[in-house]
Write a protein that holds these residues in place. Sequence first.
Motif, PDB file in Angstrom:
ATOM      1  N   ASN A   1       2.302  -8.465  -9.732  1.00 61.04           N
ATOM      2  CA  ASN A   1       2.522  -8.640  -8.305  1.00 61.04           C
ATOM      3  C   ASN A   1       3.712  -7.804  -7.829  1.00 61.04           C
ATOM      4  OD1 ASN A   1       4.574 -10.049  -9.449  1.00 61.04           O
ATOM      5  ND2 ASN A   1       4.173 -11.998  -8.425  1.00 61.04           N
TER       6      ASN A   1
ATOM      7  N   ASN B   1       7.292  -7.735   4.250  1.00 58.38           N
ATOM      8  CA  ASN B   1       6.229  -8.119   3.310  1.00 58.38           C
ATOM      9  C   ASN B   1       5.607  -9.428   3.802  1.00 58.38           C
ATOM     10  OD1 ASN B   1       4.702  -9.069   1.135  1.00 58.38           O
ATOM     11  ND2 ASN B   1       6.017  -8.036  -0.355  1.00 58.38           N
TER      12      ASN B   1
ATOM     13  N   PRO C   1       1.117 -13.309  -4.949  1.00 61.17           N
ATOM     14  CA  PRO C   1       2.080 -12.380  -4.346  1.00 61.17           C
ATOM     15  C   PRO C   1       3.370 -13.143  -4.029  1.00 61.17           C
ATOM     16  CG  PRO C   1      -0.058 -12.238  -3.252  1.00 61.17           C
ATOM     17  CD  PRO C   1      -0.126 -13.406  -4.164  1.00 61.17           C
TER      18      PRO C   1
ATOM     19  N   SER D   1       2.974  -3.061  -2.462  1.00 61.32           N
ATOM     20  CA  SER D   1       1.694  -3.407  -1.841  1.00 61.32           C
ATOM     21  C   SER D   1       0.605  -3.260  -2.895  1.00 61.32           C
ATOM     22  CB  SER D   1       1.407  -2.462  -0.669  1.00 61.32           C
ATOM     23  OG  SER D   1       0.035  -2.526  -0.331  1.00 61.32           O
ATOM     24  N   GLN D   2      -0.283  -4.251  -2.948  1.00 61.69           N
ATOM     25  CA  GLN D   2      -1.368  -4.226  -3.933  1.00 61.69           C
ATOM     26  C   GLN D   2      -2.254  -2.993  -3.758  1.00 61.69           C
ATOM     27  OE1 GLN D   2      -1.105  -7.068  -5.788  1.00 61.69           O
ATOM     28  NE2 GLN D   2      -2.672  -6.593  -7.296  1.00 61.69           N
TER      29      GLN D   2
END
Lengths: 331, 297
Positions: free
Chosen positions: B167, B244, B48, B68-69
């Motif tokens: 990512n 983040n 990330p 966001s994953q």
Amino acid sequence: MMGSSTFARRMWAAWILIVFGASTIAGGQQTSGGLDVVQVRPNFYMIAGAGGNIGVQIGVDGVVLVDAGTEGASDRVLAAIRKLTELPTRYIINTGAEPDHVGGNSKLAKAGLTIFTNALGNPNFTNAMTNGGGASILAHDSILKRMSAPTGKTSAFPVENWPTEAFYTNRKTLRMNDEGIEVLHLPAAHSDSDSFVFFRRSDVVAAGDIFDMTRFPVIDVAKGGSIQGEIDALNRLIALAIPSGPFIYEGIGTYVIPGHGRLCEQLDVVNYRDMVVIVRDVIADMIKRGMTLDQIKEASPAKPYETEYGTEPGSTNAFVEAVYKSLTAKK
Amino acid sequence: MTKTTRNPICLAIFFCFSFPALAQVDLSGSWASKNHEDGLERGAGPNPGDFTGVPFNESGRAKALAYSQSELSMPERICAFYSQWHMMIGTFSVKIWNETDSVTGKTVAWVVGAWEDRAQMTIWMDGRPHPSANAPHSQAGFTTGVWDGDVLTATTTHMLTGYLRRNGVMTSDQATMITHFIRHGDMLTLASQLDDPIYLSEPYYITRTFVNTPALMNSGGPPCIPGDEGVPEGTVPHYLPGQNPLIDEVMKLYHIPREAAIGGAETMYPAFRDKLKDKFTIPPKCTRNCGAPPPPN
């Protein structure tokens, strides 16, 4: 032995064969008078370039149009439809009250043919029930209200452009060309007068300006639009559309015709909805932190999406302002 | 003079249609991926916040930082999978074959078979134009090809939005992917360029290599049925600007200065190393997530 004149003729013939073949391949895309006619299904087309996108359903009953484009493009739209079918237009269904969606109502309707053909011999019926013998213009009552005006006031559009069949419920159904058609009213989204038109057998939804692939959504707060209504409407559009699962690479699921821009599918709507939600969340957080509208604009809350949806001058600021106003409006 | 060359129609057709065929190389077969290039990218996926070497524009970077994953667990996205760019950053091997016209025997299309998370790429060789800008897009996109000597160059448009890196670095639906298929004996190199006016300020380049194998590579994958992965319908996971929490992970792990980690066109070029030489200290030996295992002998 071949003579020189024969040789020359054959060379010309060869070049004509090659050149003709090449131009046939290059002409494979359907364009008509500067309009782009995209085939959606065997019986369904999208006409782009006439203002807002126009949906065209064709069948034994005739033609059903979703929206009519601008008034200035009407002749070209008629010519494009004539290339697709000789059958008359029976219905125009409006998704909103903007000039680029309803400007062509009058001309396209007059070039069509009423479904009340048994009343054509009676001039009273003809005028009162059948739009002068032309196609019917179907729309939610809120669209009629936006286009018309009380007696004595000036209306936004001439009476010939107004819907001839207005409905008051949130859902209007009809069956044309052996297909169920739902017209779904979405309150308080882009404005207070938006509709989706869902063709159930063709599996095509015309979304109007709630879903505009060319820019941020234009949320007209003064005309009853709201950010939450826009998000609710996009969620409903996502729910109406079906993706191409479980065999995900075998074709596309439900087609979605946006108000402007290319033909889409559910994932495109998901991307658009996500953009609207994320920008809404960012602005809501900035409001919570006490930032003013000017400070919020300065902070570029829509930055991730500006190159895609904010290229039209002023459109990013207009969207940010509309979201801000919508979020800070007194309940 | 032979009979053929005396006939001008045959001569013209021969010149126009026959020479490209002479230059064609057979790409068909099963090709095993050599995952020695960009091993981490093809394996576990990039860290990330690792945007090194990505020629972002400001929108592209802002979008990656908001990513966001958990987005992958949205019910609407579980089966969305990847665009055709995944052919370049994915890990799987490929099966390639050609579709021929049954009458003329000419190759109508080269086909790179699908994976379970990437659609088949059909490279049309028959001169058909790309669809109009208003035509729908798909994960597969639309691809045409031409031979340039022994190199097949494929141009892909009409892709849906996808990932350039897994990512949060995105590719837009307006991206164009140009891929060169270069065969040297039993080796096949793919060199691809991505132009994206929405998220990139300059083209992005990547290569990968395959080796011909007698092992049969099957094309395609299982159907996809989305399950509940914990993200409620209508929820859009994302990070607010400046929030983040993963942005400095790669900086700490590899001692990479922030100006390199956040990407930008400058970070693609060798000269950027000179700019960083006094800001970089070699990290300790890697013990975790260090890339793909070495290729088999």
